[in-house]
Write a protein that holds these residues in place. Structure first.
Motif, PDB file in Angstrom:
ATOM      1  N   ILE A 194      -3.524  -2.315   4.391  1.00 49.16           N
ATOM      2  CA  ILE A 194      -3.675  -3.499   3.572  1.00 49.16           C
ATOM      3  C   ILE A 194      -2.666  -4.546   4.168  1.00 49.16           C
ATOM      4  CG2 ILE A 194      -3.290  -4.911   1.540  1.00 49.16           C
ATOM      5  CD1 ILE A 194      -4.240  -2.233  -0.020  1.00 49.16           C
ATOM      6  N   GLY A 195      -2.942  -5.492   4.904  1.00 45.50           N
ATOM      7  CA  GLY A 195      -1.915  -6.523   5.480  1.00 45.50           C
ATOM      8  C   GLY A 195      -1.599  -7.613   4.289  1.00 45.50           C
ATOM      9  N   VAL A 196      -0.208  -7.622   4.048  1.00 46.20           N
ATOM     10  CA  VAL A 196       0.530  -8.496   3.258  1.00 46.20           C
ATOM     11  C   VAL A 196       1.416  -9.023   3.827  1.00 46.20           C
ATOM     12  CG1 VAL A 196       0.080  -6.857   1.183  1.00 46.20           C
ATOM     13  CG2 VAL A 196       2.254  -6.646   2.385  1.00 46.20           C
ATOM     14  N   PHE A 197       1.943 -10.259   3.191  1.00 45.12           N
ATOM     15  CA  PHE A 197       2.548 -11.249   4.120  1.00 45.12           C
ATOM     16  C   PHE A 197       3.497 -11.876   3.197  1.00 45.12           C
ATOM     17  CE2 PHE A 197      -1.656 -11.217   5.463  1.00 45.12           C
ATOM     18  CZ  PHE A 197      -1.512 -10.996   6.883  1.00 45.12           C
ATOM     19  N   GLY A 207      -2.157   2.583   3.755  1.00 40.15           N
ATOM     20  CA  GLY A 207      -0.760   2.113   3.366  1.00 40.15           C
ATOM     21  C   GLY A 207      -0.958   0.487   3.308  1.00 40.15           C
ATOM     22  N   ILE A 208       0.239  -0.029   3.352  1.00 41.41           N
ATOM     23  CA  ILE A 208       0.289  -1.447   3.517  1.00 41.41           C
ATOM     24  C   ILE A 208       1.143  -1.941   4.958  1.00 41.41           C
ATOM     25  CG2 ILE A 208       0.416  -1.958   1.018  1.00 41.41           C
ATOM     26  CD1 ILE A 208       3.279  -2.747   1.307  1.00 41.41           C
ATOM     27  N   ILE A 229       6.440  -4.123   9.055  1.00 39.70           N
ATOM     28  CA  ILE A 229       6.894  -2.850   8.336  1.00 39.70           C
ATOM     29  C   ILE A 229       5.761  -2.250   7.890  1.00 39.70           C
ATOM     30  CG2 ILE A 229       8.337  -1.698   6.739  1.00 39.70           C
ATOM     31  CD1 ILE A 229      10.131  -4.302   6.837  1.00 39.70           C
ATOM     32  N   GLN A 230       5.447  -1.050   8.321  1.00 43.78           N
ATOM     33  CA  GLN A 230       4.353  -0.219   7.834  1.00 43.78           C
ATOM     34  C   GLN A 230       4.666   0.736   6.559  1.00 43.78           C
ATOM     35  OE1 GLN A 230       2.723   1.610  11.250  1.00 43.78           O
ATOM     36  NE2 GLN A 230       0.626   0.659  10.870  1.00 43.78           N
ATOM     37  N   MET A 231       4.142   0.865   5.578  1.00 45.45           N
ATOM     38  CA  MET A 231       4.675   1.850   4.551  1.00 45.45           C
ATOM     39  C   MET A 231       3.085   2.681   4.378  1.00 45.45           C
ATOM     40  SD  MET A 231       6.575  -0.340   1.647  1.00 45.45           S
ATOM     41  CE  MET A 231       6.968   1.147   0.629  1.00 45.45           C
TER      42      MET A 231
END
Length: 110
Positions: free
Chosen positions: A33-36, A71-72, A81-83
């Motif tokens: 999931i890409g978040v910005f 993840g995100i 940053i990947q989680m």
């Protein structure tokens, strides 16, 4: 935190429109999931046509429960940053533990 979403028209002859959260793929074709952190970050790449404000907690919980994602990834089109789901799970467990401790102390003081 922003999520990129697209309007999806499932039935062309009625007004049943839905939002679809966009995912991004890494070099291994794994979905995230890409978040910005800003609309500028979102527009650095090809993200959805709408931005939707969400709490970080709701996005983390969504990622944990969404089977197809790993993840995100925050700001996937720049310095990112990947989680992973494991990292998200640890973060949420720590958050819930601290919230429960805080509530217990509040109850003791009342």
């Amino acid at each position: 935190i922003f999520c990129a979403v697209n309007f999806v028209d499932h039935h062309k002859y009625n007004s049943n429109k839905r939002l679809k959260i966009e995912t991004v793929k890494d070099a291994d074709e794994k979905e995230w999931i890409g978040v910005f952190t800003s609309s500028e970050e979102m527009h650095k790449g090809s993200a959805g046509n709408v931005q939707m404000n969400q709490s970080i907690e709701s996005i983390l919980r969504l990622a944990l429960n969404w089977e197809q994602v790993n993840g995100i990834v925050i700001n996937p089109f720049g310095k990112y940053i990947q989680m992973t789901k494991k990292m998200i799970e640890l973060l949420i467990n720590g958050y819930e533990y601290n919230e429960n401790e805080r509530k217990s102390k509040d109850d003791e003081n009342n």
